[in-house]
Scaffold this motif. Sequence first.
Motif, PDB file in Angstrom:
ATOM      1  N   ILE A  95       0.810  -1.223   0.000  1.00 39.89           N
ATOM      2  CA  ILE A  95       0.000   0.000   0.000  1.00 39.89           C
ATOM      3  C   ILE A  95       0.844   1.274   0.000  1.00 39.89           C
ATOM      4  N   ARG A  96       2.131   1.152   0.279  1.00 38.75           N
ATOM      5  CA  ARG A  96       3.001   2.333   0.249  1.00 38.75           C
ATOM      6  C   ARG A  96       3.210   2.854  -1.165  1.00 38.75           C
ATOM      7  N   GLN A  97       3.185   1.944  -2.160  1.00 42.19           N
ATOM      8  CA  GLN A  97       3.382   2.339  -3.558  1.00 42.19           C
ATOM      9  C   GLN A  97       2.519   1.464  -4.474  1.00 42.19           C
ATOM     10  N   PRO A  98       1.210   1.660  -4.461  1.00 42.16           N
ATOM     11  CA  PRO A  98       0.341   0.808  -5.285  1.00 42.16           C
ATOM     12  C   PRO A  98       0.631   0.917  -6.783  1.00 42.16           C
ATOM     13  N   GLU A  99       1.182   2.052  -7.219  1.00 40.31           N
ATOM     14  CA  GLU A  99       1.501   2.214  -8.641  1.00 40.31           C
ATOM     15  C   GLU A  99       2.683   1.339  -9.064  1.00 40.31           C
ATOM     16  N   ARG A 100       3.402   0.775  -8.117  1.00 41.95           N
ATOM     17  CA  ARG A 100       4.538  -0.118  -8.399  1.00 41.95           C
ATOM     18  C   ARG A 100       4.150  -1.589  -8.268  1.00 41.95           C
ATOM     19  N   CYS A 101       2.872  -1.872  -8.062  1.00 41.09           N
ATOM     20  CA  CYS A 101       2.400  -3.257  -7.948  1.00 41.09           C
ATOM     21  C   CYS A 101       2.052  -3.793  -9.331  1.00 41.09           C
ATOM     22  N   ILE A 102       2.679  -4.902  -9.694  1.00 42.94           N
ATOM     23  CA  ILE A 102       2.476  -5.499 -11.014  1.00 42.94           C
ATOM     24  C   ILE A 102       1.921  -6.908 -10.855  1.00 42.94           C
ATOM     25  N   ARG A 103       1.274  -7.366 -11.893  1.00 37.33           N
ATOM     26  CA  ARG A 103       0.574  -8.643 -11.847  1.00 37.33           C
ATOM     27  C   ARG A 103       0.856  -9.446 -13.108  1.00 37.33           C
ATOM     28  N   ILE A 104       0.964 -10.757 -12.954  1.00 35.97           N
ATOM     29  CA  ILE A 104       1.025 -11.679 -14.081  1.00 35.97           C
ATOM     30  C   ILE A 104      -0.413 -12.168 -14.295  1.00 35.97           C
ATOM     31  N   PRO A 105      -1.008 -11.924 -15.462  1.00 33.89           N
ATOM     32  CA  PRO A 105      -2.389 -12.352 -15.682  1.00 33.89           C
ATOM     33  C   PRO A 105      -2.534 -13.876 -15.619  1.00 33.89           C
ATOM     34  N   MET A 106      -3.638 -14.309 -15.044  1.00 37.29           N
ATOM     35  CA  MET A 106      -3.959 -15.736 -14.938  1.00 37.29           C
ATOM     36  C   MET A 106      -5.461 -15.909 -15.120  1.00 37.29           C
ATOM     37  N   GLN A 107      -5.874 -17.085 -15.485  1.00 37.73           N
ATOM     38  CA  GLN A 107      -7.291 -17.376 -15.646  1.00 37.73           C
ATOM     39  C   GLN A 107      -7.925 -17.789 -14.327  1.00 37.73           C
ATOM     40  N   GLY A 108      -9.193 -17.507 -14.209  1.00 35.30           N
ATOM     41  CA  GLY A 108     -10.006 -18.029 -13.123  1.00 35.30           C
ATOM     42  C   GLY A 108      -9.530 -17.695 -11.730  1.00 35.30           C
ATOM     43  N   GLU A 109      -9.708 -18.647 -10.869  1.00 35.51           N
ATOM     44  CA  GLU A 109      -9.447 -18.454  -9.441  1.00 35.51           C
ATOM     45  C   GLU A 109      -8.093 -18.985  -8.978  1.00 35.51           C
ATOM     46  N   ILE A 110      -7.194 -19.259  -9.909  1.00 35.23           N
ATOM     47  CA  ILE A 110      -5.876 -19.749  -9.493  1.00 35.23           C
ATOM     48  C   ILE A 110      -5.205 -18.676  -8.641  1.00 35.23           C
ATOM     49  N   ARG A 111      -4.605 -19.094  -7.527  1.00 34.38           N
ATOM     50  CA  ARG A 111      -4.006 -18.134  -6.587  1.00 34.38           C
ATOM     51  C   ARG A 111      -2.761 -17.479  -7.155  1.00 34.38           C
ATOM     52  N   SER A 112      -1.858 -18.305  -7.688  1.00 33.21           N
ATOM     53  CA  SER A 112      -0.613 -17.739  -8.191  1.00 33.21           C
ATOM     54  C   SER A 112       0.170 -18.815  -8.944  1.00 33.21           C
ATOM     55  N   LEU A 113       1.186 -18.365  -9.640  1.00 29.38           N
ATOM     56  CA  LEU A 113       2.126 -19.277 -10.290  1.00 29.38           C
ATOM     57  C   LEU A 113       3.212 -19.662  -9.296  1.00 29.38           C
TER      58      LEU A 113
END
Length: 169
Positions: free
Chosen positions: A113-131
């Motif tokens: 929350i200190r720098q939300p503009e620096r938060c990046i995501r790897i797109p995934m389908q559905g409800e998978i939690r993470s790679l």
Amino acid sequence: MSLNIILHEPEIPANTGNIGRTCVAIGATLHLIEPLGFVINDKNLARAGMDYWKQLDVRTYLDWEDFCAKNPDARIWMATTKGRHVYSDVSYGPDDYIMFGKESAGIPEEILIRQPERCIRIPMQGEIRSLNLSNSVAIVAYEALRQNHFDKMTTKGQLHRLHWAPEDM
């Protein structure tokens, strides 16, 4: 280019070993923020890192505050499922830091929350939690390298047999 990979409280030695091997292959520094879920000389860490571990530039920190104090000018991208930006849509600098959280919980929200503009995501389908953590590091690191034209990396291979015919296959 001197990319930096940060692992915040990694738990699984094999993941960290694989990430260490990737860091050697790409010339990145690996920053480990304690507590770690293993000891640095863990046999699973060594097995995954193979003989590359001794070539790795690895630095450890007591906690997040210790890391911040020792790297005050670090421009950090934080890989998280809570990220607002797709990892390939941001512009990475040659000396940026890319941070990943522990396998069971990710990066603590109080850091995100200190720098939300620096938060990046790897797109995934559905409800998978993470790679898998080591896969995530490779995906994002190679995008940063691509954007910086794979600086100082070997980009062309060469076949040993210069003349071959399709029937040789």
